[in-house]
Structures are given as structure tokens and as C-alpha cells.
Design a protein around this motif. Structure first.
Motif, short mmCIF file in Angstrom:
data_model
loop_
_atom_site.label_atom_id
_atom_site.label_comp_id
_atom_site.label_asym_id
_atom_site.label_seq_id
_atom_site.Cartn_x
_atom_site.Cartn_y
_atom_site.Cartn_z
N GLY A 1 59.44 35.58 29.10
CA GLY A 1 58.92 34.23 28.95
C GLY A 1 57.84 33.86 29.95
N ASP A 2 57.66 34.67 31.00
CA ASP A 2 56.62 34.38 31.97
C ASP A 2 55.26 34.39 31.31
OD1 ASP A 2 58.48 34.20 33.97
OD2 ASP A 2 58.01 36.15 34.88
N ARG A 3 54.38 33.51 31.76
CA ARG A 3 53.02 33.45 31.23
C ARG A 3 52.09 34.17 32.20
NH1 ARG A 3 53.04 27.19 30.16
NH2 ARG A 3 54.34 27.32 32.01
N HIS A 4 51.30 35.08 31.65
CA HIS A 4 50.48 36.01 32.41
C HIS A 4 49.02 35.70 32.10
CE1 HIS A 4 48.62 40.04 32.92
NE2 HIS A 4 49.56 40.22 33.83
N TYR A 5 48.22 35.37 33.14
CA TYR A 5 46.80 35.08 32.99
C TYR A 5 46.03 36.08 33.84
CZ TYR A 5 48.49 30.71 31.06
OH TYR A 5 49.13 29.77 30.29
N SER A 6 45.20 36.91 33.20
CA SER A 6 44.43 37.90 33.96
C SER A 6 42.94 37.62 33.84
CB SER A 6 44.76 39.32 33.48
OG SER A 6 44.47 39.46 32.12
N PHE A 7 42.23 37.85 34.94
CA PHE A 7 40.81 37.58 35.06
C PHE A 7 40.04 38.87 35.27
CE2 PHE A 7 43.11 33.80 36.21
CZ PHE A 7 42.38 32.77 35.64
N LYS A 8 38.73 38.83 35.05
CA LYS A 8 37.89 40.03 35.16
C LYS A 8 37.84 40.59 36.57
CE LYS A 8 35.01 38.77 31.30
NZ LYS A 8 33.72 38.25 30.85
N SER A 9 38.07 39.74 37.57
CA SER A 9 38.02 40.20 38.96
C SER A 9 39.25 41.01 39.34
CB SER A 9 37.92 39.00 39.90
OG SER A 9 39.11 38.24 39.85
N THR B 1 48.43 38.20 42.05
CA THR B 1 48.10 39.54 42.53
C THR B 1 46.61 39.77 42.33
OG1 THR B 1 48.60 40.51 40.38
CG2 THR B 1 50.38 40.49 42.00
N GLY B 2 46.06 40.69 43.08
CA GLY B 2 44.65 41.04 42.93
C GLY B 2 43.75 40.11 43.74
#
Length: 89
Positions: A46-54, A71-72
Motif C-alpha cells: 500500500g505504500d506510495r512510491h514516487y521516483s524522480f529522474k535524479s 532515498t537517493g
């Protein structure tokens, strides 16, 4: 003299209309990093995961717009964008 003004004006107008114009190439990247739209996923738990280009990944709790982890290479605007998208769900 008046007979020359009209044809010269017409010639200049036509020349101006036919002159090549330079345009800036269209950019596929947002001009400002805070305009980036993240890749959104909902994980099995159920966790919502948002990933960016960086490389930044912001994880939010399933039901509330609360940051669970980052992270990152995250900047402040990455967290803000993720929270903004989560608040709309």
C-alpha cells in the motif's frame, strides 16, 4: 517620389515575410526541476512510491500523505511534489 514609396514598401514587406526565422528547439525536459512529474507506483503493502529522474525516491504511507522514507539525491522540492500528488489521491 510618391510612386517609388509604395513599391519599395511592398518589396520590403515581402522580403521580411520570407526571411528565415530561428526558433529555439523544443525541450523535452522541464525547464525547472520543480516542474518534474514523478513516476508513481503503489506497492503491494500500500505504500506510495514516487521516483524522480535524479534518482530520488520518496515513499509515503498508504493512507496519509506522510513521508515514510527518502532515498537517493533528494531535494526539498521532490518531497513537496510527492506530497502534492499524494494529497490529490
Amino acid at each position: 517620389m510618391k510612386a517609388l514609396i509604395a513599391p519599395l514598401t511592398a518589396i520590403m514587406l515581402v522580403a521580411a515575410c520570407q526571411a528565415p526565422t530561428e526558433t529555439a528547439p523544443a525541450s523535452t525536459e522541464p525547464e525547472r526541476p520543480m516542474d518534474e512529474i514523478p513516476v508513481q507506483m503503489t506497492l503491494a503493502n500500500g505504500d506510495r512510491h514516487y521516483s524522480f529522474k535524479s534518482g530520488c525516491v520518496v515513499m509515503l504511507e498508504p493512507r496519509r500523505a506522510v513521508v515514510k522514507s527518502e532515498t537517493g539525491a533528494c531535494a526539498l522540492h521532490h518531497r513537496d511534489i510527492a506530497l502534492l500528488y499524494a494529497s490529490a489521491e
